[in-house]
Design an enzyme around this catalytic site. Structure first.
Site, PDB file in Angstrom:
ATOM      1  N   TYR A   1       9.035   1.295  54.903  1.00  9.60           N
ATOM      2  CA  TYR A   1       9.334   1.298  53.473  1.00  9.60           C
ATOM      3  C   TYR A   1       8.366   0.566  52.700  1.00  9.60           C
ATOM      4  CZ  TYR A   1      11.572  -3.317  52.988  1.00  9.60           C
ATOM      5  OH  TYR A   1      11.407  -4.679  53.148  1.00  9.60           O
TER       6      TYR A   1
ATOM      7  N   LYS B   1       5.724  -2.860  57.561  1.00 10.92           N
ATOM      8  CA  LYS B   1       6.940  -3.106  56.419  1.00 10.92           C
ATOM      9  C   LYS B   1       7.891  -2.232  57.087  1.00 10.92           C
ATOM     10  CE  LYS B   1       7.853  -3.489  51.657  1.00 10.92           C
ATOM     11  NZ  LYS B   1       8.491  -4.662  51.767  1.00 10.92           N
TER      12      LYS B   1
ATOM     13  N   GLU C   1       7.938 -17.167  55.426  1.00  8.69           N
ATOM     14  CA  GLU C   1       7.833 -16.391  54.044  1.00  8.69           C
ATOM     15  C   GLU C   1       9.233 -16.316  53.636  1.00  8.69           C
ATOM     16  OE1 GLU C   1       6.522 -12.182  54.239  1.00  8.69           O
ATOM     17  OE2 GLU C   1       7.256 -12.269  56.461  1.00  8.69           O
TER      18      GLU C   1
ATOM     19  N   LEU D   1       4.396 -10.469  56.312  1.00  8.01           N
ATOM     20  CA  LEU D   1       4.081  -9.328  55.554  1.00  8.01           C
ATOM     21  C   LEU D   1       3.010  -9.617  54.554  1.00  8.01           C
ATOM     22  CD1 LEU D   1       5.240  -6.161  55.050  1.00  8.01           C
ATOM     23  CD2 LEU D   1       5.877  -7.060  52.934  1.00  8.01           C
TER      24      LEU D   1
HETATM   25  N1  PDD Z   1      10.078  -7.119  49.777  1.00 10.10           N
HETATM   26  N2  PDD Z   1       7.754 -10.668  52.581  1.00 10.10           N
HETATM   27  C1  PDD Z   1       8.698  -9.800  53.011  1.00 10.10           C
HETATM   28  C2  PDD Z   1       9.495 -10.169  54.036  1.00 10.10           C
HETATM   29  C3  PDD Z   1       9.015  -8.891  52.097  1.00 10.10           C
HETATM   30  O1  PDD Z   1      10.068  -8.080  52.399  1.00 10.10           O
HETATM   31  C4  PDD Z   1       8.433  -8.729  50.914  1.00 10.10           C
HETATM   32  C5  PDD Z   1       8.768  -7.357  49.963  1.00 10.10           C
HETATM   33  C6  PDD Z   1       7.263  -9.406  50.537  1.00 10.10           C
HETATM   34  C7  PDD Z   1       6.434  -9.493  49.168  1.00 10.10           C
HETATM   35  O2  PDD Z   1       5.700  -8.201  49.371  1.00 10.10           O
HETATM   36  P1  PDD Z   1       5.401  -7.474  47.920  1.00 10.10           P
HETATM   37  O3  PDD Z   1       4.862  -8.576  46.965  1.00 10.10           O
HETATM   38  O4  PDD Z   1       4.618  -6.204  48.256  1.00 10.10           O
HETATM   39  O5  PDD Z   1       6.720  -7.035  47.320  1.00 10.10           O
HETATM   40  C8  PDD Z   1       6.966 -10.388  51.417  1.00 10.10           C
HETATM   41  C9  PDD Z   1      10.462  -6.196  48.916  1.00 10.10           C
HETATM   42  C10 PDD Z   1      10.422  -6.384  47.546  1.00 10.10           C
HETATM   43  C11 PDD Z   1      11.937  -5.824  49.585  1.00 10.10           C
HETATM   44  O6  PDD Z   1      12.303  -5.592  50.652  1.00 10.10           O
HETATM   45  O7  PDD Z   1      12.662  -5.389  48.413  1.00 10.10           O
END
Ligand code: PDD
Length: 288
Positions: free
Chosen positions: A37, A151, A183, A208
């Site tokens: 996703y 992801k 994270e 991620l």
């Molecule tokens: N989540 N780490 C994890 C485990 C995440 O699920 C996310 C993002 C990030 C940050 O990635 P980015 O800056 O590309 O959004 C780091 C999204 C927002 C979600 O699951 O809703």
């Protein structure tokens, strides 16, 4: 700011009212969590960091041996159309790719047609009050697998981590492994040291690779700020000058409490405030 009563969504080549979009009970995303996703922020009706999200999508799909049924340019066109049709000004576009639907079997057919779903979600993302108060974080054990760079839609460890955080009155969970913060449950983690260094983990299979992280670190470098890409312990975070998280749904926000202990005197600090301004300006400028 609200969603239309019935949104238009995209499913496998068609734009449909949300209540007419159906996915098979045999979809491998549903049965195996065999999917990927992306969440892309929308500000002023435009996509934020879109090329970064499309690049990560392509990479994740490639890492699981899948293929996108259409090009990323076509996906961006679909996203733009969904924004227009749903009158989305601020919020998110959610995209889910799965390997497709067939009788349940761990082995999958080579010619299986993937499932591709996209929908919009209206939400206030640029929240000024968070910059005044900051967020509260609870640390929890990181219980995920070893390919966190993908992801994947398998988010049960994160769902459970968030539940623990919420029960503790916190906004986000920071996942910890061997004493080091990996994270956030859905965000990248940062601390600012006493000598103003921005510390966050280097990208690897253990986290991620955040798109917001990439954009923020590029801007920090451009502005001559010092970055240290390395793991940090919970202990170091508790004693940090500032702490923060980044994600597509939060941009960059300060953290003012970890496990009940105030960070930086419990008030957001100047470095994260500066990075927020740099990031938001750039996000608006480069949105498509
Ligand atoms: N989540 N780490 C994890 C485990 C995440 O699920 C996310 C993002 C990030 C940050 O990635 P980015 O800056 O590309 O959004 C780091 C999204 C927002 C979600 O699951 O809703």
């Amino acid at each position: 700011m609200s969603n239309p009563a019935i949104r238009t969504v995209y499913l496998n080549g068609a734009f449909l009212p949300e209540n007419e979009a159906h996915i098979s009970i045999f979809d491998r995303g549903f049965l195996f969590g065999d999917g990927i996703y992306e969440v892309t922020a929308v500000l002023e009706g435009k996509l934020v960091d879109s090329p970064l999200h499309m690049a990560r999508l392509e990479r994740s799909v490639g890492e699981i041996g899948g293929f996108l049924p259409i090009s990323t340019d076509e996906i961006v066109e679909i996203e733009r159309r969904l924004i227009t049709e749903n009158g989305l000004v601020e919020g998110m576009i959610y995209l889910q790719y799965t390997r497709g639907a067939e009788d349940r079997n761990f082995f999958y057919s080579k010619d299986l047609q993937p499932t591709l779903l996209l929908f919009t979600q209206s939400k206030k993302l640029d929240v000024a009050s968070v910059m005044e108060t900051g967020l509260k974080v609870k640390t929890v054990p990181d219980q995920r697998w070893e390919r966190r760079d993908i992801k994947s839609v398998c988010l049960l460890p994160q769902v459970l981590a968030k539940r623990i955080a919420k029960e503790a009155g916190c906004d986000e969970a920071w996942m910890v492994e061997d004493g080091f913060v990996t994270e956030g449950a859905s965000s990248t983690a940062y601390i600012i040291t006493a000598d103003d260094k921005i510390v966050t983990r280097a990208n690897s299979n253990m986290t991620l690779p955040g798109c917001t992280r990439l954009a923020v670190l590029d801007l920090a470098r451009e502005h001559g700020l010092t970055i240290e890409e390395r793991p940090f312990t919970v202990e170091e975070a508790l004693n940090a000058r500032e702490a923060a998280l980044t994600s597509a749904s939060n941009f960059i926000v300060p953290i003012t409490e970890i496990d009940g202990k105030a960070i930086g005197g419990g008030k957001p600090g100047p470095m994260i405030a500066r990075l927020r301004v740099l990031y938001m300006d750039n996000a608006r400028k480069t949105a498509v």
